[in-house]
Motif scaffolding. Structure first.
Motif, PDB file in Angstrom:
ATOM      1  N   ASN A  37       0.832  -1.209   0.000  1.00  0.00           N
ATOM      2  CA  ASN A  37       0.000   0.000   0.000  1.00  0.00           C
ATOM      3  C   ASN A  37       0.868   1.262   0.000  1.00  0.00           C
ATOM      4  OD1 ASN A  37      -2.238  -1.625  -0.022  1.00  0.00           O
ATOM      5  ND2 ASN A  37      -2.669  -1.418   2.174  1.00  0.00           N
ATOM      6  N   ALA A  44       2.008   6.669  -6.937  1.00  0.00           N
ATOM      7  CA  ALA A  44       0.935   7.545  -7.417  1.00  0.00           C
ATOM      8  C   ALA A  44       1.305   9.001  -7.163  1.00  0.00           C
ATOM      9  CB  ALA A  44      -0.377   7.190  -6.714  1.00  0.00           C
ATOM     10  N   GLU A  50      -3.963   9.521  -8.749  1.00  0.00           N
ATOM     11  CA  GLU A  50      -4.683   9.239  -7.505  1.00  0.00           C
ATOM     12  C   GLU A  50      -4.290   7.915  -6.866  1.00  0.00           C
ATOM     13  OE1 GLU A  50      -8.800  11.574  -8.787  1.00  0.00           O
ATOM     14  OE2 GLU A  50      -8.806   9.383  -8.661  1.00  0.00           O
ATOM     15  N   ALA A  51      -3.965   6.930  -7.690  1.00  0.00           N
ATOM     16  CA  ALA A  51      -3.768   5.590  -7.123  1.00  0.00           C
ATOM     17  C   ALA A  51      -2.751   4.799  -7.935  1.00  0.00           C
ATOM     18  CB  ALA A  51      -5.103   4.847  -7.091  1.00  0.00           C
ATOM     19  N   SER A 213      -6.214   7.130 -12.249  1.00  0.00           N
ATOM     20  CA  SER A 213      -7.256   7.615 -11.340  1.00  0.00           C
ATOM     21  C   SER A 213      -7.678   6.482 -10.397  1.00  0.00           C
ATOM     22  CB  SER A 213      -8.473   8.089 -12.139  1.00  0.00           C
ATOM     23  OG  SER A 213      -9.117   6.953 -12.713  1.00  0.00           O
ATOM     24  N   ALA A 214      -8.314   6.851  -9.304  1.00  0.00           N
ATOM     25  CA  ALA A 214      -8.765   5.838  -8.344  1.00  0.00           C
ATOM     26  C   ALA A 214      -9.737   4.865  -9.012  1.00  0.00           C
ATOM     27  CB  ALA A 214      -9.420   6.528  -7.140  1.00  0.00           C
ATOM     28  N   ALA A 218      -9.103   0.848  -9.547  1.00  0.00           N
ATOM     29  CA  ALA A 218     -10.038  -0.140  -8.980  1.00  0.00           C
ATOM     30  C   ALA A 218     -10.393  -1.188 -10.035  1.00  0.00           C
ATOM     31  CB  ALA A 218     -11.294   0.575  -8.479  1.00  0.00           C
TER      32      ALA A 218
END
Ligand code: PLP
Length: 343
Positions: A37, A44, A50-51, A213-214, A218
């Motif tokens: 993490n 990022a 974002e991620a 982006s997040a 995902a």
């Protein structure tokens, strides 16, 4: 051995091994590995996205990005000399049903803007849907040349104006940033997704990171799982990646300086033509006056403790990296001189 075959041969540093031994870990498929993490957040942040998503390799990062941006039957615009087209087994087509639309790469690693524009399909029931443009920075087959921020921005503007996404295969993006004297996030800014390798000039043993982006990450997390890339206590390897990002970026300019020194030394030999050096790659050719086949030159260098790659015809590639110091560079220059004068 002075191993100039690739920056992928870099073994982890003692500090990396130490960090790996001490890494806090958890099950990353549950999102519970604190070290993974941390690496993802750090990547990022460095690239202004974002991620992030830790993946096993650059190939996996590019594949996961393409699977996430495109559906089956969609088209992706890629360069004819791009790694994604040439060296990733056609994974986008094989596993994603994605059609590559191939545009020529110019010597500076770019694709002409007009050529990209012409490759974008208008809406028509006969055509696939163009979904993505992919750039490569630095461009491996184009002698490790960095793409400029201005060019990248222009391609991003073109892509977005036409409703496409842009991906950057930034396997060596930090080499590009070092060579251009820019923060990597400036090169990444126009892109919807970027991959970079921890396991090349940054010296980590394994891994790449995909950022975006997040919402994109995902979805990419699902794509990573379906290709078998959901790793468990991956913090053990991510820990080396954190050291790579913290300690190895700033020193890439040394690799570039040594590549220029190699080029100057080899270029002074009578039968050798060196191509322009941009980052950590030196491409050169040995002319026909030397009565040795390319593989014989490679073998004779090996006997003198120097490894490099023959890349077709009488052309060779050498790559500098963390484990190549100034003495290794001088040894490599002297070795080629001996091999050629003995021939
Ligand atoms: C090395 C490389 C990759 C693939 O990375 P792997 O970790 O070897 O799978 C992708 N693109 C470029 C430009 C590379 O140089």
């Amino acid at each position: 051995m002075v191993d100039l075959r690739s920056d992928t041969i870099t073994r982890p540093t003692p500090e990396m091994r130490e960090a790996m031994a001490r890494a806090e870990v958890g099950d990353d498929v549950f999102g519970e590995d604190p070290t993974v993490n941390r690496l993802e957040a750090m990547a990022a942040d460095l690239l202004g996205k974002e991620a992030g998503l830790f993946v096993a390799s650059g190939t996996m990062g590019n594949l996961v990005a393409l699977l996430t941006h495109c559906r089956r039957g969609d088209e992706a615009i890629v360069g004819d000399k791009s790694h994604t087209l040439r060296y990733e087994q056609g994974g986008m087509a094989a596993l994603g049903g994605i059609m590559p639309h191939v545009v020529p790469n110019l010597d500076d690693g770019t694709m002409a803007l007009e050529a990209i524009e012409a490759a974008i399909r208008p809406p028509n029931v006969h055509f696939p849907r163009t979904r993505l443009v992919a750039l490569e920075n630095t461009h491996n087959l184009c002698a490790g040349v960095p793409l400029t921020a201005a060019y990248t921005r222009r391609v991003g503007e073109l892509a977005h104006a036409r409703g496409l996404k842009m991906h950057i295969d930034g396997a060596r993006l930090f080499n590009a940033a070092a060579a251009l004297g820019l923060p990597a996030r400036e090169l990444a800014a126009p892109a919807d997704s970027v991959t970079f390798c921890l396991s090349k000039g940054l010296c980590a043993p394994v891994g790449s990171v995909l950022v975006g982006s997040a919402a994109f990450i995902a979805e990419a997390r699902r794509a990573r799982k379906v290709v078998g890339g959901g790793m468990r206590q991956a913090g053990v390897i991510a820990a080396a990646g954190i050291v790579a990002l913290e300690k190895m970026r700033a020193r890439l300019v040394e690799d570039h300086r040594r590549a220029r020194r190699l080029a100057a030394g080899w270029g002074a030999l009578p039968a050798v033509t060196v191509e322009p050096v941009h980052t950590n790659m030196v491409y050169f050719a040995v002319d026909e006056s030397v009565p040795l086949a390319a593989q014989a030159i490679v073998a004779a260098l090996r006997e003198r403790g120097v490894l490099l790659l023959a890349v077709g015809g009488r052309r060779f590639r050498a790559v500098t990296h963390y484990w190549i110091d100034d003495a290794a560079v001088e040894q490599a220059i002297a070795a080629l001189g001996e091999v050629l004068s003995a021939a």
